[in-house]
Structures are given as structure tokens and as C-alpha cells.
Write an enzyme that holds these catalytic residues in place. Structure first.
Site, PDB file in Angstrom:
ATOM      1  N   PRO A 295       0.778  -1.246   0.000  1.00 46.16           N
ATOM      2  CA  PRO A 295       0.000   0.000   0.000  1.00 46.16           C
ATOM      3  C   PRO A 295       0.809   1.296   0.000  1.00 46.16           C
ATOM      4  O   PRO A 295       0.804   2.065   0.966  1.00 46.16           O
ATOM      5  CB  PRO A 295      -0.847  -0.141   1.259  1.00 46.16           C
ATOM      6  CG  PRO A 295      -0.004  -0.964   2.178  1.00 46.16           C
ATOM      7  CD  PRO A 295       0.728  -1.930   1.292  1.00 46.16           C
ATOM      8  N   CYS A 296       1.461   1.573  -1.116  1.00 47.42           N
ATOM      9  CA  CYS A 296       2.217   2.819  -1.246  1.00 47.42           C
ATOM     10  C   CYS A 296       1.301   4.041  -1.191  1.00 47.42           C
ATOM     11  O   CYS A 296       1.758   5.142  -0.874  1.00 47.42           O
ATOM     12  CB  CYS A 296       3.051   2.810  -2.519  1.00 47.42           C
ATOM     13  SG  CYS A 296       2.133   2.437  -4.015  1.00 47.42           S
ATOM     14  N   HIS A 297       0.017   3.844  -1.444  1.00 50.84           N
ATOM     15  CA  HIS A 297      -0.934   4.961  -1.374  1.00 50.84           C
ATOM     16  C   HIS A 297      -1.124   5.457   0.060  1.00 50.84           C
ATOM     17  O   HIS A 297      -1.622   6.554   0.265  1.00 50.84           O
ATOM     18  CB  HIS A 297      -2.291   4.554  -1.972  1.00 50.84           C
ATOM     19  CG  HIS A 297      -2.956   3.420  -1.269  1.00 50.84           C
ATOM     20  ND1 HIS A 297      -2.616   2.096  -1.517  1.00 50.84           N
ATOM     21  CD2 HIS A 297      -3.922   3.391  -0.313  1.00 50.84           C
ATOM     22  CE1 HIS A 297      -3.360   1.318  -0.757  1.00 50.84           C
ATOM     23  NE2 HIS A 297      -4.161   2.078  -0.014  1.00 50.84           N
TER      24      HIS A 297
END
Length: 165
Positions: free
Chosen positions: A125-127
Site C-alpha cells: 500500500p504505497c498509497h
């Protein structure tokens, strides 16, 4: 042989790739960086488990993925990507906090670069990584998608639910 499959989602078309069932790549089709598909073979039935989990995620029914991943990058990048996977659903961390977590204080910019090279969006989850001020910053899929993913998670986060929901 690398297989790939493209599926529709609430944030647009997603391409999943790897050696089914092991995922090496998940990207938005129109993302700023698109890997070469040389030698890839399209298989519209590949990654059925991952596609099912993505559907549950977008429906707000899944908060943690159980997908086998093959994350390829430098040792530093892999440390960052592993740290991203520890950010709880519905929460965010700053680049500096991730740098501290991996034992590289002061390396927020390097964390940002590693975050930008994450090959498996959403699942890794780079977001969930934001600027120190709380501002949304860079996302390969576009800030509108980043905002959509974070809003989805906030809406369905266990922390946001009350006894009477």
C-alpha cells in the site's frame, strides 16, 4: 514465463502480472511508469485469487491481502516495501516515519523514491504514505486515485465503525 491479466476496477483498469499465483506486478494501466511486456503472455484467467481479493478490497470487505508476492528491487527498496505492508488499513504514515521504521532516519526522500518504484500497487500500500505535513504527495496512479483509495479505506476502516453502524 510471465503471465498477465487486465481487470476493471473502481479506479480504472489494473494489470496483474507474474507467475500465477505469485504476483510480481500490479499497476494501473495508464500509470506513469509501465513495465515492458516483452515476453509476457496474456491469460485472462490468471491470478483468480488476487482478482477476487481486489474485488473484496474495493467492496470494503477486505482489509489485508493474502497474496503471494515476489518483490524485486534493491535491499533498501524491499525494506521500504515490507514497511509499507505494516501500515494498517485506513491509516497513513509519512515518508519520514517509514525511514525511521526501517532504521534509516533522514532518508525520507530515498523512501519516496522506493515508494514510487513499488511494483505491486494497492497490495503493497504505497498509497498510504503521505507528506510530513499530512499532504497527499506523488502517486504513480495519480493523486486522484490515491485520494480515492484512502477515502475507501477510511470509510470501511474498523476504527471508523461504531457500535450502531
Amino acid at each position: 514465463m510471465i503471465e498477465y491479466r487486465t481487470v476493471d476496477s473502481p479506479i480504472g483498469l489494473l494489470t496483474l502480472a507474474g507467475r500465477d499465483p505469485v504476483l510480481t506486478n500490479l499497476r494501473m494501466v495508464d500509470q506513469t511508469y509501465e513495465p515492458s511486456r516483452t515476453g509476457w503472455t496474456e491469460n485472462p484467467r490468471a491470478f483468480a485469487g488476487a482478482v477476487e481479493q481486489l474485488g473484496a478490497y474495493f467492496a470494503g470487505e477486505l482489509t489485508e491481502f493474502d497474496i503471494e508476492l515476489d518483490l524485486r528491487g534493491s535491499e533498501f527498496q524491499r525494506r521500504v516495501w515490507r514497511a509499507l505492508q505494516t501500515i494498517p488499513y485506513g491509516e497513513t504514515r509519512s515518508y519520514g516515519e517509514i525511514a525511521e521504521q526501517i532504521g534509516a532516519p533522514g532518508a525520507a526522500r530515498a523512501v519516496g523514491l522506493a515508494n514510487g518504484h513499488n511494483p505491486i500497487a494497492i497490495v503493497v500500500p504505497c498509497h498510504r504514505v503521505i507528506g510530513a505535513s499530512g499532504k497527499l504527495t506523488g502517486y504513480g496512479g495519480g493523486l486522484d486515485r490515491k485520494q480515492t483509495l484512502l477515502a475507501l479505506e477510511r470509510r470501511h476502516s474498523p476504527a471508523s465503525l461504531t457500535l450502531f453502524d
